[in-house]
Design an enzyme around this catalytic site. Structure first.
Site, PDB file in Angstrom:
ATOM      1  N   ASP A   1       0.824  -1.208   0.000  1.00  0.00           N
ATOM      2  CA  ASP A   1       0.000   0.000   0.000  1.00  0.00           C
ATOM      3  C   ASP A   1       0.862   1.264   0.000  1.00  0.00           C
ATOM      4  OD1 ASP A   1      -2.412  -1.209  -0.132  1.00  0.00           O
ATOM      5  OD2 ASP A   1      -2.875  -1.073   1.996  1.00  0.00           O
TER       6      ASP A   1
ATOM      7  N   LYS B   1      -3.142   3.218  -2.268  1.00  0.00           N
ATOM      8  CA  LYS B   1      -4.315   4.074  -2.327  1.00  0.00           C
ATOM      9  C   LYS B   1      -4.035   5.298  -1.470  1.00  0.00           C
ATOM     10  CE  LYS B   1      -6.995   0.685  -0.236  1.00  0.00           C
ATOM     11  NZ  LYS B   1      -6.272  -0.522  -0.194  1.00  0.00           N
TER      12      LYS B   1
ATOM     13  N   MET C   1      -6.825   9.426   9.890  1.00  0.00           N
ATOM     14  CA  MET C   1      -7.427  10.030   8.686  1.00  0.00           C
ATOM     15  C   MET C   1      -8.301  11.229   9.042  1.00  0.00           C
ATOM     16  SD  MET C   1      -8.489   6.479   6.763  1.00  0.00           S
ATOM     17  CE  MET C   1      -8.919   5.595   8.267  1.00  0.00           C
TER      18      MET C   1
HETATM   19  C1  SAM Z   1      -6.022   3.854   6.006  1.00  0.00           C
HETATM   20  S1  SAM Z   1      -5.377   4.334   7.556  1.00  0.00           S
HETATM   21  C2  SAM Z   1      -4.293   2.979   7.833  1.00  0.00           C
HETATM   22  C3  SAM Z   1      -3.881   2.820   9.278  1.00  0.00           C
HETATM   23  C4  SAM Z   1      -2.904   1.696   9.473  1.00  0.00           C
HETATM   24  N1  SAM Z   1      -3.501   0.435   9.211  1.00  0.00           N
HETATM   25  C5  SAM Z   1      -2.293   1.713  10.866  1.00  0.00           C
HETATM   26  O1  SAM Z   1      -2.529   0.751  11.627  1.00  0.00           O
HETATM   27  O2  SAM Z   1      -1.553   2.634  11.184  1.00  0.00           O
HETATM   28  C6  SAM Z   1      -4.278   5.620   7.083  1.00  0.00           C
HETATM   29  C7  SAM Z   1      -4.100   6.643   8.175  1.00  0.00           C
HETATM   30  O3  SAM Z   1      -3.225   6.141   9.166  1.00  0.00           O
HETATM   31  C8  SAM Z   1      -2.485   7.216   9.717  1.00  0.00           C
HETATM   32  N2  SAM Z   1      -1.057   6.965   9.483  1.00  0.00           N
HETATM   33  C9  SAM Z   1      -0.501   5.923   8.864  1.00  0.00           C
HETATM   34  N3  SAM Z   1       0.842   5.983   8.924  1.00  0.00           N
HETATM   35  C10 SAM Z   1       1.133   7.114   9.609  1.00  0.00           C
HETATM   36  C11 SAM Z   1       2.334   7.719  10.044  1.00  0.00           C
HETATM   37  N4  SAM Z   1       3.536   7.185   9.786  1.00  0.00           N
HETATM   38  N5  SAM Z   1       2.250   8.870  10.755  1.00  0.00           N
HETATM   39  C12 SAM Z   1       1.064   9.420  11.067  1.00  0.00           C
HETATM   40  N6  SAM Z   1      -0.119   8.887  10.684  1.00  0.00           N
HETATM   41  C13 SAM Z   1      -0.079   7.746   9.977  1.00  0.00           C
HETATM   42  C14 SAM Z   1      -2.969   8.494   9.049  1.00  0.00           C
HETATM   43  O4  SAM Z   1      -4.026   9.018   9.821  1.00  0.00           O
HETATM   44  C15 SAM Z   1      -3.474   7.942   7.735  1.00  0.00           C
HETATM   45  O5  SAM Z   1      -4.402   8.829   7.135  1.00  0.00           O
END
Ligand code: SAM
Length: 259
Positions: free
Chosen positions: A45, A67, A182
Site C-alpha cells: 500500500d 491508495k 485520517m
Molecule cells: C487507512 S489508515 C491505515 C492505518 C494503518 N492500518 C495503521 O494501523 O496505522 C491511514 C491513516 O493512518 C495514519 N497513518 C498511517 N501511517 C502514519 C504515520 N507514519 N504517521 C502518522 N499517521 C499515519 C494516518 O491518519 C493515515 O491517514
C-alpha cells in the site's frame, strides 16, 4: 478427496496479511522481516515506507496497490483478485499494509474474501500508527495521572468509508484520550462536533505527521486553535491526531524520541 485436498491442489501458496508498522524499519516485527526476505510476491500500500520496501527480497515481484485520498492505483476488488491469482502459483504472497492490517486497514475485509475463495491466509500484526506516532512525539496515550482510557476512531467516516457513522458526542465523553486516524481533511468538522458535545476548547491536541519517519512533524495546540494553526502552517496528511491532557507530556518527553 476432501475439500482440503482440493484447496491444496488449487493453490500453491499462502497469503500473509502483513503489518508494515508506521515507517521506522526498526518497528517491523521479526516475523514480518523474515517474510519480506523470502517473499515471492509483495503487494503493498501507499503508506508503506521506502525503508520497509528496501527489506523485500530483490527477486520478489513487487506490486504497488497504493491508495491515497482520491487516487486509487488498484481497486479493492482488483487487489483481492490479484492476491488470489498470485497464490495460485507462488508460495509466499505478502499483502503488505501500513501500520496494522486490522486497524483501519481493510485487513478484515481482505482476509474474509481470501478465506471465502479458499486461500490459505494468515495475519501478521504490525505496530499501528495511532500508538507509534504519538509515542515518537513523546505522548503516552495512557498515564496514571491523566488518562485511563483511549478511543481509536476514523476521521474519514463522513466520506462513507466506515460505518456506522461515528458518534462524536459519545466519543467526546467516552474516554480521556482520543486518537483519530485520517482526520486531517475533516478536522474542522471533527473539532466542531467534539466541542459542541462539550469538550473544552482548551483541551490539548497534537497532530503527528509521518510519525516514526525521519521527516516526522508535530503540531501542538488546543481544540479552539488547531484548525487555524493547520490553515496557517499548511500541515497535511497523513497524520494522527491525539486529543487529551496526555498531550501536555509532549513538552517533557519529546526530547527522548527514539533514534
Ligand atoms: C487507512 S489508515 C491505515 C492505518 C494503518 N492500518 C495503521 O494501523 O496505522 C491511514 C491513516 O493512518 C495514519 N497513518 C498511517 N501511517 C502514519 C504515520 N507514519 N504517521 C502518522 N499517521 C499515519 C494516518 O491518519 C493515515 O491517514
Amino acid at each position: 478427496m476432501n475439500s482440503t485436498d482440493t484447496q491444496e491442489n488449487k493453490f500453491l501458496g499462502k497469503v500473509y496479511l502483513l503489518g508494515a508498522g508506521p515507517g521506522d524499519p526498526g518497528l517491523m516485527t521479526l516475523k514480518g522481516k523474515g517474510l519480506l526476505e523470502c517473499a515471492d510476491v509483495v503487494i503493498y500500500d501507499a503508506l508503506v515506507s521506502p525503508a520497509i520496501l528496501a527489506m523485500i527480497n530483490p527477486q520478489a515481484e513487487q506490486i504497488n496497490a497504493g491508495k491515497r485520498m482520491g487516487r486509487h492505483s488498484l481497486l479493492q476488488e482488483d487487489t483481492t483478485k490479484l492476491l488470489i491469482e498470485k497464490a495460485q502459483d507462488h508460495a509466499i504472497v505478502v499483502r503488505l499494509k501500513g501500520g496494522d492490517p486490522f486497524i483501519f486497514g481493510r485487513g478484515g475485509e481482505e482476509m474474509a474474501e481470501l478465506v471465502e475463495a479458499g486461500i490459505p491466509v494468515e495475519v501478521v500484526p504490525g505496530i499501528t500508527s495511532g500508538i507509534a506516532a504519538p509515542a515518537y512525539a513523546g505522548i503516552p496515550l495512557t498515564h496514571r495521572l491523566y488518562s485511563s482510557s483511549v478511543t481509536f476512531v476514523t476521521g474519514h467516516e463522513s466520506a462513507g468509508k466506515y460505518r456506522p457513522t461515528v458518534n462524536w458526542s459519545a466519543i467526546a465523553h467516552g474516554s480521556e484520550t482520543i486518537v483519530i486516524y485520517m482526520g486531517i481533511h475533516n478536522l474542522p468538522y471533527i473539532v466542531e462536533q467534539l466541542t459542541t458535545a462539550g469538550l473544552s476548547v482548551d483541551t490539548p491536541i497534537a497532530l503527528v505527521r509521518w510519525g516514526t519517519r525521519p521527516d516526522q512533524e508535530e503540531l501542538i495546540g488546543k481544540m479552539g486553535t488547531i484548525v487555524e494553526q493547520v490553515e496557517n502552517t499548511g500541515f497535511g496528511a497523513p497524520a494522527i491526531a491525539v486529543i487529551g491532557s496526555v498531550v501536555n507530556l509532549h513538552s517533557i518527553l519529546s526530547g527522548c524520541r527514539p533514534q
